[in-house]
Design a protein around this motif. Structure first.
Motif, PDB file in Angstrom:
ATOM      1  N   LEU A  33       1.044  -1.275  -0.033  1.00  0.00           N
ATOM      2  CA  LEU A  33      -0.342   0.385  -0.166  1.00  0.00           C
ATOM      3  C   LEU A  33       0.911   1.302   0.021  1.00  0.00           C
ATOM      4  O   LEU A  33      -0.232   2.119  -0.195  1.00  0.00           O
ATOM      5  CB  LEU A  33      -1.120  -0.182   1.155  1.00  0.00           C
ATOM      6  CG  LEU A  33      -2.442  -0.818   1.468  1.00  0.00           C
ATOM      7  CD1 LEU A  33      -2.626  -1.388   1.962  1.00  0.00           C
ATOM      8  CD2 LEU A  33      -3.340  -0.973  -0.106  1.00  0.00           C
ATOM      9  N   ILE A  34       1.876   0.937   0.162  1.00  0.00           N
ATOM     10  CA  ILE A  34       3.633   2.128   0.001  1.00  0.00           C
ATOM     11  C   ILE A  34       3.463   2.024  -1.437  1.00  0.00           C
ATOM     12  O   ILE A  34       4.101   3.459  -2.023  1.00  0.00           O
ATOM     13  CB  ILE A  34       4.927   2.006   0.881  1.00  0.00           C
ATOM     14  CG1 ILE A  34       3.907   2.093   2.659  1.00  0.00           C
ATOM     15  CG2 ILE A  34       5.641   2.960   0.725  1.00  0.00           C
ATOM     16  CD1 ILE A  34       5.108   1.655   3.368  1.00  0.00           C
ATOM     17  N   VAL A 108     -11.494  -2.148  -3.065  1.00  0.00           N
ATOM     18  CA  VAL A 108     -10.683  -3.181  -2.714  1.00  0.00           C
ATOM     19  C   VAL A 108     -10.033  -2.774  -1.256  1.00  0.00           C
ATOM     20  O   VAL A 108      -9.910  -3.266  -0.074  1.00  0.00           O
ATOM     21  CB  VAL A 108     -10.561  -3.729  -3.291  1.00  0.00           C
ATOM     22  CG1 VAL A 108      -9.261  -5.125  -2.204  1.00  0.00           C
ATOM     23  CG2 VAL A 108     -11.058  -4.933  -4.402  1.00  0.00           C
ATOM     24  N   ILE A 109      -8.837  -1.734  -2.042  1.00  0.00           N
ATOM     25  CA  ILE A 109      -7.724  -1.288  -0.830  1.00  0.00           C
ATOM     26  C   ILE A 109      -8.056  -0.553   0.206  1.00  0.00           C
ATOM     27  O   ILE A 109      -7.734  -1.232   1.707  1.00  0.00           O
ATOM     28  CB  ILE A 109      -6.404  -0.281  -1.621  1.00  0.00           C
ATOM     29  CG1 ILE A 109      -5.933  -1.467  -2.566  1.00  0.00           C
ATOM     30  CG2 ILE A 109      -5.896   0.184  -0.513  1.00  0.00           C
ATOM     31  CD1 ILE A 109      -4.808  -0.555  -3.076  1.00  0.00           C
ATOM     32  N   PRO A 110      -8.838   0.368   0.359  1.00  0.00           N
ATOM     33  CA  PRO A 110      -9.847   1.384   1.423  1.00  0.00           C
ATOM     34  C   PRO A 110     -10.501   0.173   2.534  1.00  0.00           C
ATOM     35  O   PRO A 110     -10.085   0.327   3.570  1.00  0.00           O
ATOM     36  CB  PRO A 110      -9.877   2.369   1.158  1.00  0.00           C
ATOM     37  CG  PRO A 110      -9.611   2.543  -0.639  1.00  0.00           C
ATOM     38  CD  PRO A 110      -9.592   1.350  -0.490  1.00  0.00           C
ATOM     39  N   LEU A 111     -11.448  -0.841   1.754  1.00  0.00           N
ATOM     40  CA  LEU A 111     -11.731  -1.616   2.764  1.00  0.00           C
ATOM     41  C   LEU A 111     -10.498  -2.781   4.027  1.00  0.00           C
ATOM     42  O   LEU A 111     -11.013  -3.098   4.883  1.00  0.00           O
ATOM     43  CB  LEU A 111     -12.661  -2.915   1.808  1.00  0.00           C
ATOM     44  CG  LEU A 111     -13.429  -4.045   2.317  1.00  0.00           C
ATOM     45  CD1 LEU A 111     -14.756  -3.038   3.379  1.00  0.00           C
ATOM     46  CD2 LEU A 111     -14.069  -4.685   1.984  1.00  0.00           C
ATOM     47  N   VAL A 112      -9.760  -3.505   2.812  1.00  0.00           N
ATOM     48  CA  VAL A 112      -8.613  -4.153   3.271  1.00  0.00           C
ATOM     49  C   VAL A 112      -8.438  -3.119   4.357  1.00  0.00           C
ATOM     50  O   VAL A 112      -7.894  -4.243   5.426  1.00  0.00           O
ATOM     51  CB  VAL A 112      -7.720  -4.312   3.068  1.00  0.00           C
ATOM     52  CG1 VAL A 112      -7.021  -5.188   2.836  1.00  0.00           C
ATOM     53  CG2 VAL A 112      -8.150  -5.353   1.695  1.00  0.00           C
ATOM     54  N   LEU A 113      -7.473  -2.040   4.481  1.00  0.00           N
ATOM     55  CA  LEU A 113      -7.105  -1.431   5.815  1.00  0.00           C
ATOM     56  C   LEU A 113      -8.283  -1.125   6.849  1.00  0.00           C
ATOM     57  O   LEU A 113      -7.564  -1.619   7.786  1.00  0.00           O
ATOM     58  CB  LEU A 113      -6.415  -0.235   5.581  1.00  0.00           C
ATOM     59  CG  LEU A 113      -5.990   0.271   4.430  1.00  0.00           C
ATOM     60  CD1 LEU A 113      -5.959   2.080   3.632  1.00  0.00           C
ATOM     61  CD2 LEU A 113      -4.397  -0.393   4.746  1.00  0.00           C
ATOM     62  N   LEU A 243      -4.110   2.440   8.926  1.00  0.00           N
ATOM     63  CA  LEU A 243      -5.000   4.401   9.708  1.00  0.00           C
ATOM     64  C   LEU A 243      -4.057   5.460   8.183  1.00  0.00           C
ATOM     65  O   LEU A 243      -4.497   6.145   7.456  1.00  0.00           O
ATOM     66  CB  LEU A 243      -5.141   5.005  10.082  1.00  0.00           C
ATOM     67  CG  LEU A 243      -5.905   4.051  11.574  1.00  0.00           C
ATOM     68  CD1 LEU A 243      -5.854   3.722  13.088  1.00  0.00           C
ATOM     69  CD2 LEU A 243      -6.884   3.803  10.899  1.00  0.00           C
ATOM     70  N   ALA A 244      -2.621   5.373   8.821  1.00  0.00           N
ATOM     71  CA  ALA A 244      -1.644   5.941   8.353  1.00  0.00           C
ATOM     72  C   ALA A 244      -1.864   6.053   6.266  1.00  0.00           C
ATOM     73  O   ALA A 244      -2.008   7.143   5.474  1.00  0.00           O
ATOM     74  CB  ALA A 244      -0.223   6.251   7.888  1.00  0.00           C
ATOM     75  N   LYS A 248      -3.827   8.301   3.506  1.00  0.00           N
ATOM     76  CA  LYS A 248      -2.863   8.267   2.026  1.00  0.00           C
ATOM     77  C   LYS A 248      -3.013   8.256   0.861  1.00  0.00           C
ATOM     78  O   LYS A 248      -3.524   8.713  -0.052  1.00  0.00           O
ATOM     79  CB  LYS A 248      -1.401   7.975   2.307  1.00  0.00           C
ATOM     80  CG  LYS A 248      -0.591   8.258   1.282  1.00  0.00           C
ATOM     81  CD  LYS A 248      -0.036   9.560   0.645  1.00  0.00           C
ATOM     82  CE  LYS A 248       1.049   9.775  -0.160  1.00  0.00           C
ATOM     83  NZ  LYS A 248       0.655   9.156  -1.918  1.00  0.00           N
ATOM     84  N   TYR A 249      -3.417   6.748   0.918  1.00  0.00           N
ATOM     85  CA  TYR A 249      -4.685   6.846  -0.416  1.00  0.00           C
ATOM     86  C   TYR A 249      -5.840   7.551  -0.967  1.00  0.00           C
ATOM     87  O   TYR A 249      -5.902   7.521  -1.842  1.00  0.00           O
ATOM     88  CB  TYR A 249      -4.867   4.671   0.182  1.00  0.00           C
ATOM     89  CG  TYR A 249      -5.307   4.426  -1.395  1.00  0.00           C
ATOM     90  CD1 TYR A 249      -4.599   3.898  -2.302  1.00  0.00           C
ATOM     91  CD2 TYR A 249      -6.937   4.302  -1.487  1.00  0.00           C
ATOM     92  CE1 TYR A 249      -4.416   3.505  -3.274  1.00  0.00           C
ATOM     93  CE2 TYR A 249      -6.399   3.265  -2.998  1.00  0.00           C
ATOM     94  CZ  TYR A 249      -5.992   3.262  -3.610  1.00  0.00           C
ATOM     95  OH  TYR A 249      -6.197   2.109  -4.991  1.00  0.00           O
ATOM     96  N   ALA A 250      -5.966   7.886   0.572  1.00  0.00           N
ATOM     97  CA  ALA A 250      -7.248   8.554  -0.071  1.00  0.00           C
ATOM     98  C   ALA A 250      -7.116  10.197  -0.923  1.00  0.00           C
ATOM     99  O   ALA A 250      -8.037  10.800  -1.498  1.00  0.00           O
ATOM    100  CB  ALA A 250      -8.508   8.543   1.364  1.00  0.00           C
ATOM    101  N   LEU A 251      -5.831  10.755  -0.325  1.00  0.00           N
ATOM    102  CA  LEU A 251      -5.894  11.619  -0.387  1.00  0.00           C
ATOM    103  C   LEU A 251      -5.466  11.355  -2.025  1.00  0.00           C
ATOM    104  O   LEU A 251      -5.886  12.342  -2.518  1.00  0.00           O
ATOM    105  CB  LEU A 251      -4.591  12.155  -0.036  1.00  0.00           C
ATOM    106  CG  LEU A 251      -3.432  13.358  -0.029  1.00  0.00           C
ATOM    107  CD1 LEU A 251      -4.771  14.626   0.287  1.00  0.00           C
ATOM    108  CD2 LEU A 251      -2.738  13.731   0.749  1.00  0.00           C
ATOM    109  N   THR A 252      -4.374  10.720  -2.450  1.00  0.00           N
ATOM    110  CA  THR A 252      -4.491   9.606  -3.789  1.00  0.00           C
ATOM    111  C   THR A 252      -4.866  10.200  -4.500  1.00  0.00           C
ATOM    112  O   THR A 252      -5.020  10.629  -5.440  1.00  0.00           O
ATOM    113  CB  THR A 252      -2.985   8.518  -3.045  1.00  0.00           C
ATOM    114  OG1 THR A 252      -2.173   9.432  -2.941  1.00  0.00           O
ATOM    115  CG2 THR A 252      -2.619   8.248  -4.966  1.00  0.00           C
TER     116      THR A 252
END
Length: 257
Positions: A33-34, A108-113, A243-244, A248-252
């Motif tokens: 996720l980075i 999918v990625i935000p749900l996983v986090l 959470l970080a 970051k992903y939501a911002l991107t």
């Protein structure tokens, strides 16, 4: 992707992202996720980004796996069969992703986090001592491991955390042992996925090879820390990273800001 389009500045950026991902992924998972957003931000198309992520990620998980086996945190005779099943699941998922819309990653990625962070915050099972297993070792190997492997082949980010969560919640392992086992299983899934992406020609070699060096250095340092870190600190790190990365992903992708 034409390799001449990868500028020196982008390569430095990707190297640093891979180093950080290798270090944190060994400790808490979620390194993809980075790296995956870093690759996409660099202008690499989604499937090529997924393939290149597997190339560099395989180096990180291979380094961590060797460290875990050499330190006897993981026993080869116990982990080889689960690794094989994880390999098969990942290969199937990687084949499937060649035929779907990769825009699904956005959801999918935000749900996983969120799921991983919520579990580590709320569950009383995260502790330094082992607790009772909820499913048998046989069912865990036959069903849970391949499903997580399939997810890694299909998408990938957060797989190490999924394996660690499954080890704690379903097999009653302590967090350190579950994380150590997760490294070897994650190597198997990464390697299987990488083979499929190589056959499909979905790898940016220049970026991937440079990122492999960063992954090796980061994973080596992370493995050293894993052998001595207190489980409570590891729990905090997992939640903080989730959470970080969510922010970051939501911002991107433009969900905030």
């Amino acid at each position: 992707m034409d390799l001449v389009n990868v500028s020196p500045e982008i390569l430095v950026f990707l190297f640093m992202a891979a180093f950080l991902a290798g270090f944190l992924d060994t400790l808490a998972g979620g390194g993809g996720l980075i790296v995956l957003p870093a690759l996409i931000i660099s202008g690499i198309p989604p499937l090529l980004a997924l393939g290149t992520n597997k190339l560099q990620g395989t180096m990180g998980t291979a380094t961590a796996s060797v460290m875990m086996l050499r330190s006897r945190k993981v026993r080869w005779d116990e982990i080889r069969y689960p690794m094989f099943l994880a390999f098969l699941g990942s290969a199937a998922g990687t084949i499937a992703v060649q035929f779907i819309n990769t825009e699904l990653l956005v959801f999918v990625i935000p749900l996983v986090l969120v799921c991983i962070a919520a579990y580590f915050i709320l569950s009383p099972l995260i502790q330094s001592q082992q607790s009772g297993a909820r499913i048998s070792s046989q069912n865990y190997r036959r069903f849970i491991v391949p499903v997580i492997g399939w997810y890694d082949g299909m998408f990938g980010p957060g797989t190490g955390s999924f394996f660690a969560v499954a080890g704690v919640s379903l097999r009653g392992m302590n967090l350190i042992d579950a994380t150590a086992n997760a490294k070897t299983l994650n190597f198997a899934t990464n390697f299987a996925s990488l083979l499929i992406f190589l056959i499909a020609g979905k790898v940016v070699w220049l970026a991937g090879l440079i990122m492999m060096v960063g992954q090796f250095a980061g994973a080596w340092g992370g493995s050293k820390c894993l052998l001595s870190i207190h489980p409570n600190y590891l729990r905090i790190l997992v939640v903080t990273m989730c959470l970080a990365m969510l922010g970051k992903y939501a911002l991107t992708i433009g969900w905030i800001g």
